[in-house]
Design an enzyme around this catalytic site. Structure first.
Site, mmCIF file in Angstrom:
data_model
loop_
_atom_site.group_PDB
_atom_site.id
_atom_site.type_symbol
_atom_site.label_atom_id
_atom_site.label_comp_id
_atom_site.label_asym_id
_atom_site.label_seq_id
_atom_site.Cartn_x
_atom_site.Cartn_y
_atom_site.Cartn_z
ATOM 1 N N SER A 13 9.427 8.911 -1.014
ATOM 2 C CA SER A 13 9.026 10.091 -0.238
ATOM 3 C C SER A 13 9.640 11.334 -0.872
ATOM 4 O O SER A 13 10.713 11.251 -1.499
ATOM 5 C CB SER A 13 9.531 9.978 1.196
ATOM 6 N N THR A 51 1.787 -5.887 11.380
ATOM 7 C CA THR A 51 2.820 -6.618 12.127
ATOM 8 C C THR A 51 2.215 -7.519 13.206
ATOM 9 O O THR A 51 2.915 -8.363 13.746
ATOM 10 C CB THR A 51 3.815 -5.648 12.800
ATOM 11 N N ARG A 110 -2.714 0.806 8.799
ATOM 12 C CA ARG A 110 -2.879 2.222 9.165
ATOM 13 C C ARG A 110 -2.528 3.109 7.983
ATOM 14 O O ARG A 110 -1.925 2.672 7.005
ATOM 15 C CB ARG A 110 -1.917 2.587 10.304
ATOM 16 N N ALA A 117 -0.736 -2.352 5.761
ATOM 17 C CA ALA A 117 -2.100 -1.905 5.410
ATOM 18 C C ALA A 117 -2.964 -1.644 6.643
ATOM 19 O O ALA A 117 -4.155 -1.380 6.515
ATOM 20 C CB ALA A 117 -2.754 -2.943 4.509
ATOM 21 N N ALA A 161 17.818 8.370 2.809
ATOM 22 C CA ALA A 161 18.666 7.434 2.044
ATOM 23 C C ALA A 161 17.846 6.219 1.610
ATOM 24 O O ALA A 161 17.954 5.762 0.471
ATOM 25 C CB ALA A 161 19.862 6.998 2.883
ATOM 26 N N LYS A 210 14.637 6.096 1.088
ATOM 27 C CA LYS A 210 13.619 6.466 0.103
ATOM 28 C C LYS A 210 14.253 6.830 -1.252
ATOM 29 O O LYS A 210 13.662 6.590 -2.299
ATOM 30 C CB LYS A 210 12.763 7.621 0.637
ATOM 31 N N ASN A 213 4.563 -0.697 0.721
ATOM 32 C CA ASN A 213 4.185 0.525 1.435
ATOM 33 C C ASN A 213 4.764 0.612 2.849
ATOM 34 O O ASN A 213 5.086 1.706 3.309
ATOM 35 C CB ASN A 213 2.648 0.602 1.502
ATOM 36 N N ASP A 247 6.004 -9.461 9.595
ATOM 37 C CA ASP A 247 7.078 -8.498 9.841
ATOM 38 C C ASP A 247 7.993 -8.583 8.624
ATOM 39 O O ASP A 247 8.688 -9.597 8.442
ATOM 40 C CB ASP A 247 7.822 -8.870 11.134
ATOM 41 N N TYR A 304 16.293 7.799 6.762
ATOM 42 C CA TYR A 304 15.006 7.686 6.054
ATOM 43 C C TYR A 304 15.143 8.173 4.612
ATOM 44 O O TYR A 304 14.702 7.501 3.672
ATOM 45 C CB TYR A 304 13.962 8.497 6.817
HETATM 46 P P1 NAP Z 1 2.268 4.725 9.293
HETATM 47 O O1 NAP Z 1 0.943 5.361 9.480
HETATM 48 O O2 NAP Z 1 3.327 4.921 10.316
HETATM 49 O O3 NAP Z 1 2.040 3.141 9.054
HETATM 50 C C1 NAP Z 1 3.151 2.324 8.840
HETATM 51 C C2 NAP Z 1 2.699 0.971 8.382
HETATM 52 O O4 NAP Z 1 3.855 0.153 8.167
HETATM 53 C C3 NAP Z 1 1.847 0.259 9.412
HETATM 54 O O5 NAP Z 1 0.858 -0.496 8.753
HETATM 55 C C4 NAP Z 1 2.849 -0.676 10.097
HETATM 56 O O6 NAP Z 1 2.263 -1.859 10.639
HETATM 57 C C5 NAP Z 1 3.734 -1.048 8.920
HETATM 58 N N1 NAP Z 1 5.041 -1.527 9.346
HETATM 59 C C6 NAP Z 1 5.993 -0.882 10.071
HETATM 60 N N2 NAP Z 1 7.044 -1.686 10.278
HETATM 61 C C7 NAP Z 1 6.769 -2.869 9.673
HETATM 62 C C8 NAP Z 1 7.446 -4.105 9.563
HETATM 63 N N3 NAP Z 1 8.649 -4.320 10.114
HETATM 64 N N4 NAP Z 1 6.838 -5.105 8.889
HETATM 65 C C9 NAP Z 1 5.634 -4.916 8.328
HETATM 66 N N5 NAP Z 1 4.921 -3.786 8.406
HETATM 67 C C10 NAP Z 1 5.492 -2.765 9.084
HETATM 68 O O7 NAP Z 1 2.938 5.181 7.901
HETATM 69 P P2 NAP Z 1 2.320 6.016 6.681
HETATM 70 O O8 NAP Z 1 2.457 7.443 7.002
HETATM 71 O O9 NAP Z 1 1.006 5.453 6.293
HETATM 72 O O10 NAP Z 1 3.413 5.696 5.564
HETATM 73 C C11 NAP Z 1 3.265 4.644 4.617
HETATM 74 C C12 NAP Z 1 4.428 4.702 3.640
HETATM 75 O O11 NAP Z 1 4.464 5.976 2.991
HETATM 76 C C13 NAP Z 1 5.797 4.542 4.316
HETATM 77 O O12 NAP Z 1 6.663 3.826 3.478
HETATM 78 C C14 NAP Z 1 6.280 5.970 4.457
HETATM 79 O O13 NAP Z 1 7.670 6.045 4.530
HETATM 80 C C15 NAP Z 1 5.722 6.594 3.189
HETATM 81 N N6 NAP Z 1 5.561 8.049 3.284
HETATM 82 C C16 NAP Z 1 4.740 8.602 4.218
HETATM 83 C C17 NAP Z 1 4.621 10.005 4.285
HETATM 84 C C18 NAP Z 1 3.726 10.691 5.262
HETATM 85 O O14 NAP Z 1 3.741 11.945 5.276
HETATM 86 N N7 NAP Z 1 2.936 10.014 6.055
HETATM 87 C C19 NAP Z 1 5.368 10.796 3.398
HETATM 88 C C20 NAP Z 1 6.198 10.191 2.473
HETATM 89 C C21 NAP Z 1 6.293 8.809 2.422
HETATM 90 P P3 NAP Z 1 1.689 -1.885 12.173
HETATM 91 O O15 NAP Z 1 0.418 -1.067 12.178
HETATM 92 O O16 NAP Z 1 1.425 -3.312 12.425
HETATM 93 O O17 NAP Z 1 2.745 -1.277 13.037
#
Ligand code: NAP
Length: 251
Positions: free
Chosen positions: A144, A40, A18, A16, A159, A161, A92, A65, A157
């Site tokens: 996704s 994290t 970002r 949450a 796989a 999703k 998420n 984590d 990725y």
């Molecule tokens: P993001 O901006 O890269 O943020 C990722 C979030 O996941 C951050 O809060 C990060 O925490 C946390 N995270 C990463 N590794 C972690 C771990 N080992 N333990 C706990 N938290 C962890 O990603 P987003 O774009 O918002 O995406 C959110 C979700 O939507 C993801 O599942 C992504 O695959 C999915 N999604 C995104 C898109 C897109 O276009 N953006 C499209 C389809 C699906 P830190 O800040 O502490 O690193």
């Protein structure tokens, strides 16, 4: 729970700090839910707590984590002690480690599958007991569009999703009788850190493939999640809601 009567839920939103997770946490908090958002790092957790306060949210941020099973168990245990059973879980948090399969290192495959899929298994299991006892729960998994379409350079990725879709449907069948719904939201291309590094040319090509002619915003996903956890969505389970501006129309 009676229809149309709002009762605040204890919501755990992973990742949450970002992007999409941040928008989901703030949206649910602004609707009166108690939101616990994870990051994290301790700094990230503190930032979540500060932002939640700004929207008068009653929850907090915690450092977690999700790939660490022991930490997951103890953090979720602490959350339940402080706030009560978690009745809404938004899985998420996710990562990308893109590469063509021929060049992909086993570590890239493992990190992606472990974070995006295996952690969802663990976190969900830890939250299920409370939901089962409450005979109420909402689980939302962030899949996704590429889990449905595939994407060159993202075998790991996509796989993970696509795996989440199978998990969502199977779990929905297992726990429907307990009053718990399980759904997935499959975003298209959303403007966050995850997509920030797309080269200009690729971004332009993407826009051409999106009928609504814009990249999505985290809010587009947050509003969908808010709907799916509401009483208005009580009869929806085992579904994948595609939120992608029309770039992929699932059958
Ligand atoms: P993001 O901006 O890269 O943020 C990722 C979030 O996941 C951050 O809060 C990060 O925490 C946390 N995270 C990463 N590794 C972690 C771990 N080992 N333990 C706990 N938290 C962890 O990603 P987003 O774009 O918002 O995406 C959110 C979700 O939507 C993801 O599942 C992504 O695959 C999915 N999604 C995104 C898109 C897109 O276009 N953006 C499209 C389809 C699906 P830190 O800040 O502490 O690193």
């Amino acid at each position: 729970m009676s229809q149309n009567q709002f009762s605040p839920q204890v919501c755990l939103v992973t990742g949450a700090s970002r992007g999409i997770g941040r928008a989901i946490a703030l949206e649910l908090a602004s609707r009166g839910h108690i939101v616990i958002g994870t990051a994290t790092t301790a700094d990230g957790a503190e930032q979540i707590a500060t932002e939640l306060k700004k929207v008068a949210g009653k929850g907090t941020g915690v450092a977690l984590d999700i790939t660490d099973p022991q930490q997951s168990e103890s953090v979720i245990g602490d959350v339940v002690c402080e706030f009560g059973p978690i009745t809404v879980l938004v899985n998420n948090a996710g990562v990308t480690e893109d590469n063509l399969l021929l060049r992909m290192k086993p570590s890239q495959w493992e990190k992606t599958l472990n974070t995006n899929l295996a952690s969802v298994f663990r976190i969900t299991k830890l939250c299920l007991k409370g939901m089962t006892r409450a005979r109420y729960g909402r689980i939302i998994n962030l899949s996704s569009v590429v889990g449905a379409t595939g994407n060159a350079g993202q075998t790991n990725y996509s796989a993970s999703k696509a795996g989440l879709v199978g998990l969502t449907k199977s779990l929905a069948l297992e726990i429907a009788s307990r009053g718990i719904t399980v759904n997935a939201v499959a975003p298209g291309f959303i403007e966050t850190d995850m997509t920030a590094d797309l080269p200009e040319e690729q971004r332009d090509r993407l826009l051409e493939a999106i009928p609504l002619a814009r990249l999505g915003q985290p809010q587009d996903i947050a509003k969908t999640v808010a709907f799916l956890i509401s009483d208005d969505a009580a009869y929806i389970t085992g579904q994948v809601v595609h939120v992608n501006g029309g770039m992929h129309m699932a059958s």
